[in-house]
Design an enzyme around this catalytic site. Structure first.
Site, mmCIF file in Angstrom:
data_model
loop_
_atom_site.group_PDB
_atom_site.id
_atom_site.type_symbol
_atom_site.label_atom_id
_atom_site.label_comp_id
_atom_site.label_asym_id
_atom_site.label_seq_id
_atom_site.Cartn_x
_atom_site.Cartn_y
_atom_site.Cartn_z
ATOM 1 N N GLU A 142 20.531 65.414 131.362
ATOM 2 C CA GLU A 142 21.011 64.286 130.560
ATOM 3 C C GLU A 142 22.288 63.761 131.217
ATOM 4 O O GLU A 142 23.252 64.507 131.399
ATOM 5 C CB GLU A 142 21.313 64.753 129.133
ATOM 6 C CG GLU A 142 21.769 63.619 128.236
ATOM 7 C CD GLU A 142 22.163 64.075 126.828
ATOM 8 O OE1 GLU A 142 22.728 65.177 126.678
ATOM 9 O OE2 GLU A 142 21.925 63.299 125.885
ATOM 10 N N LYS A 156 33.408 69.470 110.398
ATOM 11 C CA LYS A 156 34.165 69.678 111.637
ATOM 12 C C LYS A 156 33.833 68.532 112.584
ATOM 13 O O LYS A 156 32.806 68.549 113.266
ATOM 14 C CB LYS A 156 33.846 71.021 112.305
ATOM 15 C CG LYS A 156 34.907 71.349 113.354
ATOM 16 C CD LYS A 156 34.428 72.187 114.499
ATOM 17 C CE LYS A 156 33.711 71.446 115.558
ATOM 18 N NZ LYS A 156 34.516 70.520 116.390
ATOM 19 N N SER A 183 25.051 68.542 122.197
ATOM 20 C CA SER A 183 24.215 68.748 123.384
ATOM 21 C C SER A 183 23.177 69.848 123.120
ATOM 22 O O SER A 183 23.372 70.709 122.251
ATOM 23 C CB SER A 183 25.094 69.121 124.577
ATOM 24 O OG SER A 183 25.840 70.274 124.252
ATOM 25 N N CYS A 195 22.590 59.375 122.224
ATOM 26 C CA CYS A 195 21.427 60.263 122.339
ATOM 27 C C CYS A 195 20.150 59.443 122.402
ATOM 28 O O CYS A 195 19.105 59.948 122.785
ATOM 29 C CB CYS A 195 21.377 61.228 121.171
ATOM 30 S SG CYS A 195 21.044 60.408 119.618
ATOM 31 N N GLU A 204 36.402 67.556 118.300
ATOM 32 C CA GLU A 204 37.844 67.682 118.579
ATOM 33 C C GLU A 204 38.349 66.534 119.447
ATOM 34 O O GLU A 204 39.543 66.263 119.505
ATOM 35 C CB GLU A 204 38.154 69.041 119.227
ATOM 36 C CG GLU A 204 37.538 69.304 120.598
ATOM 37 C CD GLU A 204 36.087 69.814 120.542
ATOM 38 O OE1 GLU A 204 35.375 69.506 119.557
ATOM 39 O OE2 GLU A 204 35.664 70.497 121.491
HETATM 40 P P1 NAD Z 1 28.845 69.108 122.535
HETATM 41 O O1 NAD Z 1 27.608 69.899 122.376
HETATM 42 O O2 NAD Z 1 29.739 69.389 123.677
HETATM 43 O O3 NAD Z 1 29.767 69.277 121.220
HETATM 44 C C1 NAD Z 1 29.249 69.069 119.928
HETATM 45 C C2 NAD Z 1 30.028 69.931 118.929
HETATM 46 O O4 NAD Z 1 29.832 71.307 119.253
HETATM 47 C C3 NAD Z 1 31.531 69.682 118.947
HETATM 48 O O5 NAD Z 1 31.977 69.638 117.613
HETATM 49 C C4 NAD Z 1 32.097 70.874 119.698
HETATM 50 O O6 NAD Z 1 33.368 71.254 119.224
HETATM 51 C C5 NAD Z 1 31.086 71.966 119.439
HETATM 52 N N1 NAD Z 1 30.907 72.879 120.581
HETATM 53 C C6 NAD Z 1 30.968 72.560 121.894
HETATM 54 N N2 NAD Z 1 30.705 73.642 122.654
HETATM 55 C C7 NAD Z 1 30.457 74.654 121.798
HETATM 56 C C8 NAD Z 1 30.112 76.031 121.973
HETATM 57 N N3 NAD Z 1 29.970 76.565 123.186
HETATM 58 N N4 NAD Z 1 29.935 76.786 120.876
HETATM 59 C C9 NAD Z 1 30.069 76.259 119.644
HETATM 60 N N5 NAD Z 1 30.389 74.965 119.413
HETATM 61 C C10 NAD Z 1 30.577 74.175 120.471
HETATM 62 O O7 NAD Z 1 28.410 67.564 122.504
HETATM 63 P P2 NAD Z 1 29.313 66.268 122.787
HETATM 64 O O8 NAD Z 1 29.611 66.200 124.247
HETATM 65 O O9 NAD Z 1 30.427 66.187 121.827
HETATM 66 O O10 NAD Z 1 28.267 65.108 122.396
HETATM 67 C C11 NAD Z 1 27.323 64.582 123.276
HETATM 68 C C12 NAD Z 1 25.969 65.248 123.111
HETATM 69 O O11 NAD Z 1 25.501 65.074 121.772
HETATM 70 C C13 NAD Z 1 24.893 64.630 123.998
HETATM 71 O O12 NAD Z 1 24.117 65.658 124.547
HETATM 72 C C14 NAD Z 1 24.083 63.767 123.032
HETATM 73 O O13 NAD Z 1 22.750 63.525 123.439
HETATM 74 C C15 NAD Z 1 24.145 64.613 121.794
HETATM 75 N N6 NAD Z 1 23.838 63.812 120.609
HETATM 76 C C16 NAD Z 1 22.622 64.000 120.014
HETATM 77 C C17 NAD Z 1 22.259 63.244 118.913
HETATM 78 C C18 NAD Z 1 20.907 63.416 118.272
HETATM 79 O O14 NAD Z 1 20.693 62.899 117.184
HETATM 80 N N7 NAD Z 1 19.982 64.127 118.877
HETATM 81 C C19 NAD Z 1 23.165 62.297 118.396
HETATM 82 C C20 NAD Z 1 24.413 62.152 119.006
HETATM 83 C C21 NAD Z 1 24.735 62.932 120.119
#
Ligand code: NAD
Length: 499
Positions: free
Chosen positions: A387, A177, A230, A285, A180
C-alpha cells in the site's frame, strides 16, 4: 483549547487535563512543517482512569431511554453544523488535506451522527407470537458495555465519528483514542459533545501509541474494540483483542483497482481517476491507487490523464485555499512514498509524471510530494504489492478483462474496486467476480454512506461486523432472545398473555 505547541488534553470523567507523561508525539501542520501541539503518550494508568469513568457512568447511560440519548445526538448534530467550518479548518491544519476535502471528512462524519439519531428505530427488536401454542419469542438489543475506538491519521473527523455516535446511541460508554498525529479535531469533536449535554464519564479520550492501545486491548472491563488503520496493526488488534475476550472490528489498509475498459467514457474516467488517486494526496483507504487498463484503453487514457495530473496545483492547504492537493502527513512518510516510486523505477516501471523533485521554496519545511504516475507496473513489483498511501497512481496494462480480474483478485487486500465501462456485461462480470467489499461502476471512490456497511474484505478488514449502518448497530449491541409463556392462574393451563 489553545493548541499552539501545548500538550493535547485527555478527557476523563468530564474533566480536560494534560497528563504528565514521559514522552510526546509532535503534531505538525504538514503544509508548513511546523509543530502545533504535543500529544502526550499515555500508558495503562490513564487508560485505567478512563475505564473507571466509563464504568461509573455505564449503568445510568444504559438505562437512559434511546429517545433521550437521541435527543443529545440531535443537539450534537446542530452544534457540529454550527462549528462545521472550524472543524474543517482543524482537519486541514493538522492533516494537510484541502479545505474542500476536509469539509467532506466532517460532512461524512456528521452523516453518521444523523444516522445515530434514529436510535429508537435502529434499536427495535423482533418478535414472533406463537412459536408454539401460547408461547411467544422476542429479541431485544442491549448495550455491550465499555467500548474503545482506535483511529488512524487520515480522516481525523470521519473515522472517530464512524465509532462513538453509534456506540453511544446503543447505550455503551466509550473510550476514544485518536491518532497521535492528528488528535486536535477529535478533541474539538468531543468538546462539542460535552456541550450537547453528554453526561460525564460516558465518553472519555486518551492519547498515545502502542502502549496505550495495548492497555485498551487487554483491559478486562473493555468489551469491544473498533479499529481503523494499517493492515498489520489491524491484524494484531483483532488477534490480541479477541484473545482477551473482546469483540473486535478492525479495518485495515488497501490496494484499490480502477479498471478502464476500451469502451469507457474517457472524460469521466480521467476525472474519476485523478480524484480517486490524488484526493487527500492519496492518503485514503479508498484511494484508487492503480489504474488497470484493458487493451487499447492505456494509450487513449494516458495522454489526457498525464495532462490533468500535471495541472494539479500542490500547495500549503492551511494558508492557500487555491491549492488542490496538499502535502503528505510527515517527512518520514514522504521519504517512504518516494522510495516506493524509486523501487518501481528500478524494477522496470516507467515514471510518466514524477513528483519526487517538487520544490516549494516558500514552504521549505512542508512535507510535499508531487503527484506521480508510474506506468507499466507489473504485479511482482514492490510498488504493486505494498500500500503506497501517497499521491501515486500505478498503471497496469492487460490484454483482457479476465486476466486483469485474476491479477486484482490475487491481492491480500479487498477494500474497493471500480470499473469504467459502457458495457453492462463487463460491469456485471466485474461486480460478480472482483474480490472486493466495495465496488464502483463508473464511480471512482465508492465509499459507502453512513447507512451502509464500510465493507472491506480479507486484509482490509478483520472481524465480522463492519463499521457504519446496521452492522455498526449490531456490533455495538448484544441480542437477548426471550421465550415467553404464561399459565392461567390456578389451572396450570396455557393462555394468551394479552388476555
Ligand atoms: P496505523 O496502523 O499506523 O495507526 C492506526 C492506529 O493504531 C493509531 O491510533 C496508532 O496509534 C495505532 N498503532 C500504530 N502502531 C501500533 C502498534 N504497533 N500497536 C498498537 N497500536 C498501534 O495507521 P495510520 O498510518 O495512522 O493510518 C493509515 C492506514 O489506515 C492506511 O493503511 C489506511 O489504508 C488505513 N485506513 C483504513 C481504513 C478502512 O476503512 N479500511 C480507513 C482509513 C484508513
Amino acid at each position: 483549547m489553545n493548541a499552539k505547541t501545548a500538550g493535547v488534553p485527555v478527557f476523563i470523567n468530564g474533566e480536560w487535563f494534560v497528563p504528565q507523561t514521559d514522552s510526546h508525539t509532535p503534531v505538525c501542520d504538514p503544509s508548513l512543517g511546523e509543530v502545533i501541539a504535543q500529544t502526550p503518550m499515555c500508558g495503562p494508568d490513564i487508560v485505567d482512569q478512563a475505564v473507571a469513568a466509563c464504568d461509573a457512568a455505564a449503568l445510568d447511560w444504559a438505562e437512559t431511554p434511546p429517545v433521550e440519548r437521541a435527543r443529545i445526538l440531535f443537539r450534537y448534530k446542530m452544534l457540529l453544523e454550527d462549528h462545521f467550518e472550524e472543524l474543517a479548518q482543524s482537519v486541514t491544519r493538522e492533516h494537510g488535506k484541502t479545505l474542500t476535502e476536509a469539509r467532506g471528512d466532517v460532512r461524512r462524519g456528521v452523516e453518521v451522527v444523523e444516522y445515530a439519531c434514529g436510535a429508537p428505530e435502529l434499536l427495535k427488536g423482533e418478535s414472533l407470537e406463537n412459536i408454539a401454542r401460547g408461547i411467544d419469542c422476542d429479541v431485544i438489543k442491549q448495550p455491550v458495555g465499555i467500548c474503545a475506538g482506535i483511529c488512524p491519521y487520515n480522516f481525523p473527523a470521519l473515522v472517530p465519528m464512524w465509532m462513538y455516535p453509534l456506540a453511544l446511541a446503543c447505550g455503551n460508554t466509550f473510550i476514544l483514542k485518536p491518532s497521535e498525529k492528528v488528535p486536535l479535531t477529535g478533541v474539538r469533536l468531543i468538546e462539542l459533545l460535552q456541550e450537547a449535554g453528554l453526561p460525564k464519564g460516558v465518553l472519555n479520550i486518551v492519547h498515545g501509541g502502542k502502549a496505550c492501545v495495548d492497555a485498551l486491548l487487554t483491559h478486562p472491563k473493555i468489551r469491544a474494540i473498533s479499529f481503523v488503520g494499517s493492515s498489520p496493526v489491524a491484524k494484531y488488534i483483532f488477534e490480541t483483542g479477541t484473545q482477551h475476550g473482546k469483540r473486535v472490528q478492525a479495518a485495515g489498509g488497501a490496494k484499490n483497482y480502477v479498471f478502464v475498459m476500451p469502451d469507457a467514457d474517457f472524460k469521466h474516467s480521467v476525472t474519476g481517476l485523478v480524484d480517486a488517486a490524488f484526493g487527500c494526496a492519496g492518503q485514503r483507504c479508498m484511494a484508487g491507487s492503480t489504474a488497470v487498463t484493458i487493451g487499447p484503453a492505456a494509450d487513449k487514457l494516458l495522454p489526457p490523464l498525464a495532462e490533468a495530473v500535471r495541472a494539479i496545483k500542490v500547495g500549503p492547504t492551511s494558508c492557500d485555499p487555491t491549492a488542490n492537493m496538499g502535502p503528505v502527513i510527515s517527512a518520514q512518510h514522504r521519504e517512504k512514498v518516494a522510495g516506493l516510486i524509486t523501487s518501481g523505477e528500478k524494477e522496470g516501471a516507467h515514471v510518466v509524471v514524477d513528483g519526487r523533485h517538487l520544490k516549494m521554496p516558500d514552504y521549505p519545511k512542508g512535507f510535499y510530494l508531487g503527484p506521480t504516475i508510474v506506468d507499466k507496473v507489473r504485479a511482482d513489483m514492490t510498488i504493486a504489492k505494498e500500500e503506497v498511501f501517497g499521491p501515486v497512481l500505478n498503471v497496469m496494462r492487460f490484454e483482457d478483462l479476465e486476466s486483469a480480474i485474476e491479477m486484482a483478485n490475487r491481492t491480500i487486500f479487498g477494500n474497493g474496486a471500480c470499473i469504467y465501462t459502457q458495457s453492462g456485461k463487463a460491469a456485471r462480470e466485474f461486480r460478480h467476480r472482483i474480490k472486493s467489499g466495495m465496488v464502483g461502476i463508473n464511480v471512482g471512490v465508492p465509499a459507502p454512506l453512513a447507512y451502509f456497511p464500510f465493507s472491506g474484505w480479507d486484509h482490509s478488514f478483520f472481524g465480522d461486523l463492519h463499521l457504519q449502518g446496521r452492522e455498526g448497530i449490531m456490533f455495538y449491541t448484544r441480542q437477548k432472545v426471550t421465550t415467553w409463556r404464561w399459565f392461567r392462574q390456578g389451572e396450570g393451563d396455557i393462555w394468551h398473555k394479552e388476555k
